[in-house]
Motif scaffolding. Structure first.
Motif, mmCIF file in Angstrom:
data_model
loop_
_atom_site.group_PDB
_atom_site.id
_atom_site.type_symbol
_atom_site.label_atom_id
_atom_site.label_comp_id
_atom_site.label_asym_id
_atom_site.label_seq_id
_atom_site.Cartn_x
_atom_site.Cartn_y
_atom_site.Cartn_z
ATOM 1 N N ASP A 99 0.831 -1.204 0.000
ATOM 2 C CA ASP A 99 0.000 0.000 0.000
ATOM 3 C C ASP A 99 0.863 1.251 0.000
ATOM 4 N N LEU A 100 1.995 1.197 0.692
ATOM 5 C CA LEU A 100 2.897 2.345 0.693
ATOM 6 C C LEU A 100 3.466 2.573 -0.700
ATOM 7 N N VAL A 101 3.796 1.475 -1.386
ATOM 8 C CA VAL A 101 4.309 1.575 -2.752
ATOM 9 C C VAL A 101 3.248 2.168 -3.682
ATOM 10 N N ASP A 102 2.021 1.669 -3.564
ATOM 11 C CA ASP A 102 0.959 2.049 -4.496
ATOM 12 C C ASP A 102 0.323 3.397 -4.186
ATOM 13 N N SER A 103 0.198 3.751 -2.900
ATOM 14 C CA SER A 103 -0.650 4.888 -2.538
ATOM 15 C C SER A 103 0.036 6.011 -1.771
ATOM 16 N N GLN A 104 1.204 5.758 -1.206
ATOM 17 C CA GLN A 104 1.829 6.783 -0.360
ATOM 18 C C GLN A 104 3.138 7.330 -0.925
ATOM 19 N N ALA A 105 3.900 6.499 -1.606
ATOM 20 C CA ALA A 105 5.249 6.887 -2.026
ATOM 21 C C ALA A 105 5.252 8.088 -2.966
ATOM 22 N N LEU A 106 4.366 8.092 -3.946
ATOM 23 C CA LEU A 106 4.351 9.181 -4.922
ATOM 24 C C LEU A 106 4.058 10.515 -4.253
ATOM 25 N N HIS A 107 3.112 10.526 -3.322
ATOM 26 C CA HIS A 107 2.787 11.761 -2.599
ATOM 27 C C HIS A 107 3.979 12.230 -1.773
ATOM 28 N N ALA A 108 4.679 11.274 -1.164
ATOM 29 C CA ALA A 108 5.851 11.629 -0.357
ATOM 30 C C ALA A 108 6.953 12.221 -1.227
ATOM 31 N N VAL A 109 7.183 11.639 -2.392
ATOM 32 C CA VAL A 109 8.212 12.153 -3.308
ATOM 33 C C VAL A 109 7.851 13.558 -3.778
ATOM 34 N N ASP A 110 6.586 13.770 -4.108
ATOM 35 C CA ASP A 110 6.132 15.091 -4.563
ATOM 36 C C ASP A 110 6.309 16.156 -3.481
ATOM 37 N N PHE A 111 6.318 15.745 -2.232
ATOM 38 C CA PHE A 111 6.485 16.666 -1.109
ATOM 39 C C PHE A 111 7.921 17.204 -1.030
ATOM 40 N N GLU A 112 8.855 16.533 -1.704
ATOM 41 C CA GLU A 112 10.273 16.905 -1.731
ATOM 42 C C GLU A 112 10.870 16.987 -0.318
ATOM 43 N N PRO A 113 10.826 15.879 0.411
ATOM 44 C CA PRO A 113 11.298 15.889 1.810
ATOM 45 C C PRO A 113 12.814 15.860 1.918
ATOM 46 N N ASP A 114 13.310 16.334 3.051
ATOM 47 C CA ASP A 114 14.717 16.192 3.407
ATOM 48 C C ASP A 114 14.946 14.922 4.213
ATOM 49 N N LEU A 115 13.908 14.505 4.919
ATOM 50 C CA LEU A 115 13.984 13.348 5.811
ATOM 51 C C LEU A 115 12.694 12.560 5.694
ATOM 52 N N VAL A 116 12.816 11.234 5.526
ATOM 53 C CA VAL A 116 11.645 10.375 5.344
ATOM 54 C C VAL A 116 11.676 9.250 6.373
ATOM 55 N N PHE A 117 10.536 9.041 7.024
ATOM 56 C CA PHE A 117 10.375 7.911 7.931
ATOM 57 C C PHE A 117 9.416 6.910 7.289
ATOM 58 N N VAL A 118 9.783 5.641 7.340
ATOM 59 C CA VAL A 118 8.938 4.566 6.807
ATOM 60 C C VAL A 118 8.644 3.602 7.947
#
Length: 248
Positions: A99-118
């Motif tokens: 679900d993270l691959v399909d529904s969350q990752a793209l939104h997170a990438v678009d956010f242009e984060p400096d730090l990501v927690f999974v």
């Protein structure tokens, strides 16, 4: 005759585990609301760091009083000591790594984060996702996030046998599966240069014995449990804060 007895024993064991699983899932429990942890922290005049968090109910946190109790909020509050933190949560309760691959990752990438927690893996372990599939999907997810140049921090998977709703032999089986899923986190992190929170460095006896760490449904974690999680995460990211990723 021996083969038949062994077969009957295995069938009885499987039936017992199935009953334990049904009990753990179907046992009545209070409804606990989910929360969106997204927020901003710190002085607007300080350097900005964008933090994204992907995950499941370990982030939406049914069982706490509000978003401020969630581990990611506590971590961002500490990050904001000399930074302005914009934190965005994309987590959905019950999510699997797929679900993270399909529904969350793209939104997170678009956010242009400096730090990501999974924060993922517990549902995959409990719901019987095959190890190879979990590894494939987690590898794809972490690879995608690492390509952004952000620092990526993975949750690992703690000892799920500590969940109070679980009883032997299901507890033992889930505990073993959780350790396998945790190992996959470490292997994927080594490939992509990400970091894993060492959940198992905490005192597991406390998680087994202290019911105040657990919410009223005896499945999710309480505010006190989130505080312990936040301390573990902070120990993990503290060395990264003055590194190459994100403003110092």
């Amino acid at each position: 005759m021996v083969a038949r007895l062994v077969s009957k024993g295995l069938m009885a064991g499987a039936a017992l585990i199935a009953l334990e699983a049904a009990y753990a899932i179907l046992k009545p429990s209070p409804h606990l609301p989910d929360f969106d942890a997204s927020s901003e922290f710190g002085d607007p005049r300080d350097p900005l760091i964008r933090v994204a968090v992907l995950g499941d109910s370990s982030v939406t946190a049914p069982g706490v009083d509000g978003p401020g109790d969630i581990w990611i909020s506590r971590v961002c509050d500490r990050l904001a000591n000399d930074r302005r933190v914009e934190m965005r949560s994309f987590a959905v309760g019950g999510a699997l790594v797929r679900d993270l691959v399909d529904s969350q990752a793209l939104h997170a990438v678009d956010f242009e984060p400096d730090l990501v927690f999974v924060s993922v893996g517990a549902n995959d372990a409990i719901k019987g996702v095959p190890l190879r599939r979990f590894e494939r999907d987690l590898d794809h997810l972490i690879g995608t996030l690492a390509e952004t140049g952000a620092a990526v921090v993975q949750s690992g998977v703690g000892d799920l046998g500590t969940i109070p709703r679980l009883y032997p032999p299901l507890r033992n089986m889930i505990s073993l599966r959780a350790s396998m899923f945790d190992q996959i986190h470490w292997e994927v992190a080594e490939r992509h240069g990400s970091t894993v929170v060492d959940q198992r460095s905490d005192d597991l006896d406390i998680w087994y014995k202290d019911r105040s760490l657990w919410a009223a449904d005896l499945f999710h974690v309480s505010a006190k449990g989130h505080e312990r999680w936040a301390n573990l995460v902070w120990k993990t990211i503290d060395p990264l804060l003055n590194g190459a990723h994100g403003p110092s």
